[in-house]
Design a protein around this motif. Structure first.
Motif, PDB file in Angstrom:
ATOM      1  N   THR A 163       0.814  -1.216   0.000  1.00 40.73           N
ATOM      2  CA  THR A 163       0.000   0.000   0.000  1.00 40.73           C
ATOM      3  C   THR A 163       0.850   1.269   0.000  1.00 40.73           C
ATOM      4  OG1 THR A 163      -0.132  -0.042   2.419  1.00 40.73           O
ATOM      5  CG2 THR A 163      -1.903  -1.145   1.200  1.00 40.73           C
ATOM      6  N   GLY A 164       2.120   1.152  -0.358  1.00 42.52           N
ATOM      7  CA  GLY A 164       3.029   2.294  -0.266  1.00 42.52           C
ATOM      8  C   GLY A 164       2.617   3.492  -1.079  1.00 42.52           C
ATOM      9  N   GLU A 165       1.985   3.271  -2.252  1.00 40.24           N
ATOM     10  CA  GLU A 165       1.611   4.404  -3.089  1.00 40.24           C
ATOM     11  C   GLU A 165       0.238   4.965  -2.712  1.00 40.24           C
ATOM     12  OE1 GLU A 165       1.397   3.304  -7.173  1.00 40.24           O
ATOM     13  OE2 GLU A 165      -0.200   1.825  -6.885  1.00 40.24           O
ATOM     14  N   ALA A 166      -0.465   4.330  -1.769  1.00 33.92           N
ATOM     15  CA  ALA A 166      -1.732   4.849  -1.274  1.00 33.92           C
ATOM     16  C   ALA A 166      -1.484   5.705  -0.041  1.00 33.92           C
ATOM     17  CB  ALA A 166      -2.676   3.698  -0.929  1.00 33.92           C
ATOM     18  N   LYS A 167      -2.345   6.707   0.149  1.00 35.19           N
ATOM     19  CA  LYS A 167      -2.208   7.555   1.339  1.00 35.19           C
ATOM     20  C   LYS A 167      -3.151   6.992   2.391  1.00 35.19           C
ATOM     21  CE  LYS A 167      -1.267  12.415   2.311  1.00 35.19           C
ATOM     22  NZ  LYS A 167       0.156  12.183   2.607  1.00 35.19           N
ATOM     23  N   THR A 168      -2.632   6.021   3.123  1.00 34.96           N
ATOM     24  CA  THR A 168      -3.422   5.313   4.121  1.00 34.96           C
ATOM     25  C   THR A 168      -2.654   5.241   5.435  1.00 34.96           C
ATOM     26  OG1 THR A 168      -4.604   3.250   4.595  1.00 34.96           O
ATOM     27  CG2 THR A 168      -2.553   3.051   3.359  1.00 34.96           C
ATOM     28  N   GLY A 169      -3.391   5.206   6.528  1.00 37.06           N
ATOM     29  CA  GLY A 169      -2.766   5.318   7.838  1.00 37.06           C
ATOM     30  C   GLY A 169      -1.750   4.252   8.148  1.00 37.06           C
ATOM     31  N   GLY A 170      -1.948   3.035   7.636  1.00 35.35           N
ATOM     32  CA  GLY A 170      -1.036   1.941   7.940  1.00 35.35           C
ATOM     33  C   GLY A 170       0.393   2.211   7.526  1.00 35.35           C
ATOM     34  N   ASN A 171       0.585   2.925   6.413  1.00 37.69           N
ATOM     35  CA  ASN A 171       1.943   3.254   5.971  1.00 37.69           C
ATOM     36  C   ASN A 171       2.656   4.110   7.016  1.00 37.69           C
ATOM     37  OD1 ASN A 171       1.453   1.960   3.543  1.00 37.69           O
ATOM     38  ND2 ASN A 171       0.877   3.827   2.473  1.00 37.69           N
ATOM     39  N   TYR A 172       1.918   5.020   7.619  1.00 38.67           N
ATOM     40  CA  TYR A 172       2.516   5.942   8.581  1.00 38.67           C
ATOM     41  C   TYR A 172       2.729   5.256   9.925  1.00 38.67           C
ATOM     42  CZ  TYR A 172       1.610   9.224   4.886  1.00 38.67           C
ATOM     43  OH  TYR A 172       1.621   9.860   3.666  1.00 38.67           O
ATOM     44  N   ALA A 173       1.811   4.366  10.287  1.00 35.05           N
ATOM     45  CA  ALA A 173       2.017   3.587  11.508  1.00 35.05           C
ATOM     46  C   ALA A 173       3.283   2.742  11.396  1.00 35.05           C
ATOM     47  CB  ALA A 173       0.802   2.691  11.766  1.00 35.05           C
ATOM     48  N   ALA A 174       3.529   2.189  10.196  1.00 41.29           N
ATOM     49  CA  ALA A 174       4.716   1.360   9.989  1.00 41.29           C
ATOM     50  C   ALA A 174       6.008   2.159  10.092  1.00 41.29           C
ATOM     51  CB  ALA A 174       4.629   0.675   8.624  1.00 41.29           C
ATOM     52  N   SER A 175       5.911   3.469   9.944  1.00 37.34           N
ATOM     53  CA  SER A 175       7.116   4.302   9.957  1.00 37.34           C
ATOM     54  C   SER A 175       7.466   4.824  11.344  1.00 37.34           C
ATOM     55  CB  SER A 175       6.920   5.499   9.017  1.00 37.34           C
ATOM     56  OG  SER A 175       6.022   6.446   9.574  1.00 37.34           O
ATOM     57  N   LEU A 176       6.582   4.677  12.308  1.00 38.57           N
ATOM     58  CA  LEU A 176       6.750   5.365  13.586  1.00 38.57           C
ATOM     59  C   LEU A 176       7.959   4.879  14.385  1.00 38.57           C
ATOM     60  CD1 LEU A 176       3.032   5.660  14.773  1.00 38.57           C
ATOM     61  CD2 LEU A 176       4.457   7.430  13.713  1.00 38.57           C
ATOM     62  N   LYS A 177       8.212   3.581  14.372  1.00 39.59           N
ATOM     63  CA  LYS A 177       9.313   3.045  15.173  1.00 39.59           C
ATOM     64  C   LYS A 177      10.656   3.619  14.735  1.00 39.59           C
ATOM     65  CE  LYS A 177      11.050   0.371  18.371  1.00 39.59           C
ATOM     66  NZ  LYS A 177      10.795   0.648  19.800  1.00 39.59           N
ATOM     67  N   ALA A 178      10.906   3.586  13.437  1.00 34.34           N
ATOM     68  CA  ALA A 178      12.165   4.128  12.927  1.00 34.34           C
ATOM     69  C   ALA A 178      12.245   5.628  13.168  1.00 34.34           C
ATOM     70  CB  ALA A 178      12.297   3.823  11.432  1.00 34.34           C
ATOM     71  N   GLN A 179      11.121   6.314  13.015  1.00 37.42           N
ATOM     72  CA  GLN A 179      11.102   7.753  13.249  1.00 37.42           C
ATOM     73  C   GLN A 179      11.420   8.073  14.707  1.00 37.42           C
ATOM     74  OE1 GLN A 179      10.730  10.403  11.152  1.00 37.42           O
ATOM     75  NE2 GLN A 179      11.105  11.637  12.984  1.00 37.42           N
ATOM     76  N   GLU A 180      10.881   7.290  15.612  1.00 41.09           N
ATOM     77  CA  GLU A 180      11.132   7.487  17.040  1.00 41.09           C
ATOM     78  C   GLU A 180      12.612   7.314  17.361  1.00 41.09           C
ATOM     79  OE1 GLU A 180       8.698   5.990  20.849  1.00 41.09           O
ATOM     80  OE2 GLU A 180       9.807   4.379  19.870  1.00 41.09           O
ATOM     81  N   ALA A 228      15.153   7.608  15.254  1.00 41.29           N
ATOM     82  CA  ALA A 228      15.921   8.687  14.629  1.00 41.29           C
ATOM     83  C   ALA A 228      15.829   9.970  15.457  1.00 41.29           C
ATOM     84  CB  ALA A 228      15.417   8.928  13.211  1.00 41.29           C
ATOM     85  N   ALA A 229      14.632  10.244  15.974  1.00 38.72           N
ATOM     86  CA  ALA A 229      14.436  11.453  16.777  1.00 38.72           C
ATOM     87  C   ALA A 229      15.286  11.425  18.042  1.00 38.72           C
ATOM     88  CB  ALA A 229      12.960  11.622  17.117  1.00 38.72           C
ATOM     89  N   LYS A 230      15.442  10.244  18.638  1.00 40.81           N
ATOM     90  CA  LYS A 230      16.275  10.126  19.841  1.00 40.81           C
ATOM     91  C   LYS A 230      17.719  10.489  19.555  1.00 40.81           C
ATOM     92  CE  LYS A 230      13.572   6.630  22.339  1.00 40.81           C
ATOM     93  NZ  LYS A 230      13.539   5.221  22.813  1.00 40.81           N
ATOM     94  N   ASP A 231      18.151  10.277  18.319  1.00 43.85           N
ATOM     95  CA  ASP A 231      19.516  10.611  17.927  1.00 43.85           C
ATOM     96  C   ASP A 231      19.630  12.024  17.365  1.00 43.85           C
ATOM     97  OD1 ASP A 231      20.516   8.147  18.690  1.00 43.85           O
ATOM     98  OD2 ASP A 231      20.109   7.227  16.737  1.00 43.85           O
ATOM     99  N   GLY A 232      18.518  12.775  17.413  1.00 42.99           N
ATOM    100  CA  GLY A 232      18.561  14.169  16.981  1.00 42.99           C
ATOM    101  C   GLY A 232      18.268  14.395  15.517  1.00 42.99           C
ATOM    102  N   TYR A 233      17.674  13.395  14.844  1.00 41.34           N
ATOM    103  CA  TYR A 233      17.379  13.531  13.419  1.00 41.34           C
ATOM    104  C   TYR A 233      15.891  13.813  13.209  1.00 41.34           C
ATOM    105  CZ  TYR A 233      22.122  12.238  12.414  1.00 41.34           C
ATOM    106  OH  TYR A 233      23.497  12.250  12.351  1.00 41.34           O
TER     107      TYR A 233
END
Length: 368
Positions: A195-212, A214-219
């Motif tokens: 579903t990567g090319e669709a704008k659906t919530g699941g894509n963003y939920a899948a990204s949260l762990k890596a984003q979290e 990265a944020a801890k490291d200041g990115y």
């Protein structure tokens, strides 16, 4: 429901909210007085279009959106031009893309002309919420959720479409100043056929762990690689991404797992209009790192509705940090930002016919 059948019921608020000052605006924290909503059932199709006071929505605990993620959304902005007119930027493209997302999530299509007219009416009612300060706008969030109370795995038989509005400042605290991004080498966001090319919530939920992490490291954001080989660049968490290498501007080609960004398309059209060499192709992260080592990586920037253009000043990959353009905004990033924002606000000529002026109110009936 189509444009020729358009009747939107309007229910007024008993009292209106205080509007925030421009210097207090954050992204997505404050919402306006009204929202648009309509419902879908298999028997009636889309029906009961109405503009009502902003309020919670009531759903059955078994509503399918909670259990199987059958949701889609969009994001666009309204801008106040110097002439006092409210302008939208390529809004039809957002509703076209929503229907492509609907296809992938087995959600019934919306009539694009109808919802654009509904948005026009909603914004006319809420015109005083469009902030006037430079760098601010009225963010628009259309979305659809599955509402059938059923916990069997199948497409829902009922849905709710809503549009809510939020006055916003800059998406990133850095504003137009360069951000730092970390290349993700463990988690993946999407793969071709998913579903990567669709704008659906699941894509963003899948990204949260890596984003979290990265944020801890200041990115500020994560740069995603392809989900199979983890070799080829795809997109940043909330943006498409571009690289200027030895004079050529390269962006990953749309491959089924990358969101087809409207700002991405606008940037490509502008760059070609200006005569820059632009290539859409597979781009390996190792090619970018090698270009940096040779002194040929001139700029990196992201494109998206929320940030418009976001230059990248620092890249983290496998524990190594790479500074881009001395950590400064590049000339192409700056030119794109000024031009797109100038077109969006009506300050610059629009050679492409991208702006949509929100004009007179029509086709609206008052409840009761």
């Amino acid at each position: 429901m189509t444009l020729k059948d358009l009747t939107i019921e309007f229910t007024g608020c008993t009292s209106l909210k205080d509007k925030p000052s421009a210097d207090s605006l954050e992204f997505g924290k404050v919402f306006t007085d009204y929202m648009f909503t309509m419902d879908y059932t298999n028997e009636k199709g889309w029906h009961d279009a109405r503009i009502i006071p902003y309020q919670p929505i009531q759903l059955d605990p078994a509503a399918m959106c909670f259990h199987y993620g059958q949701t889609v959304f969009e994001g666009l902005k309204a801008y106040l031009g110097k002439n006092g007119k409210v302008l939208l930027f390529r809004p039809k493209k957002n509703f076209e893309r929503m229907n492509r997302s609907n296809d992938r999530l087995c959600i019934p299509h919306i009539d694009e002309d109808f919802v654009l007219e509904a948005l026009r009416q909603l914004i006319l009612i809420e015109k005083d919420w469009v902030p006037r300060a430079e760098g601010t706008s009225l963010y628009i969030r259309p979305f659809i959720i599955a509402t059938e109370p059923y916990i069997g795995v199948s497409p829902s038989k009922s849905y709710k479409f809503l549009m809510i509005l939020s006055p916003v400042g800059a998406y990133y605290k850095e504003g137009i100043n360069p951000v730092s991004i970390a290349v993700e080498t463990e988690y993946v966001r999407a793969v071709r056929g998913g579903t990567g090319e669709a704008k659906t919530g699941g894509n963003y939920a899948a990204s949260l762990k890596a984003q979290e992490l990265a944020a801890k490291d200041g990115y500020t954001q994560v740069l995603w690689l392809d989900g199979v080989e983890q070799k080829y660049i795809e997109e940043v968490g909330s943006m498409n991404v571009f690289f200027k290498i030895n004079g050529e501007i390269i962006t990953p080609q749309l491959n089924g797992s990358i969101l087809p960004g409207i700002t991405r398309d606008s940037a490509i059209q502008l760059l070609k209009y200006w005569g820059y060499p632009v290539t859409e192709r597979r781009l390996a992260i190792d090619e970018v790192i090698e270009a940096h080592k040779k002194g040929q990586l001139e700029e990196i920037f992201g494109t998206g509705t929320a940030a418009v253009i976001s230059p990248v000043g620092k890249l983290l990959y496998k524990g190594e940090t790479y500074i881009v353009n001395d950590g400064e905004i590049g000339s192409v990033s700056k030119k794109l930002y000024k031009t797109i924002v100038g077109i969006q606000t009506g300050e610059l000529e629009d050679p492409f016919g991208w702006t949509f002026e929100v004009t007179e109110q029509r086709h609206i009936t008052k409840a009761g």
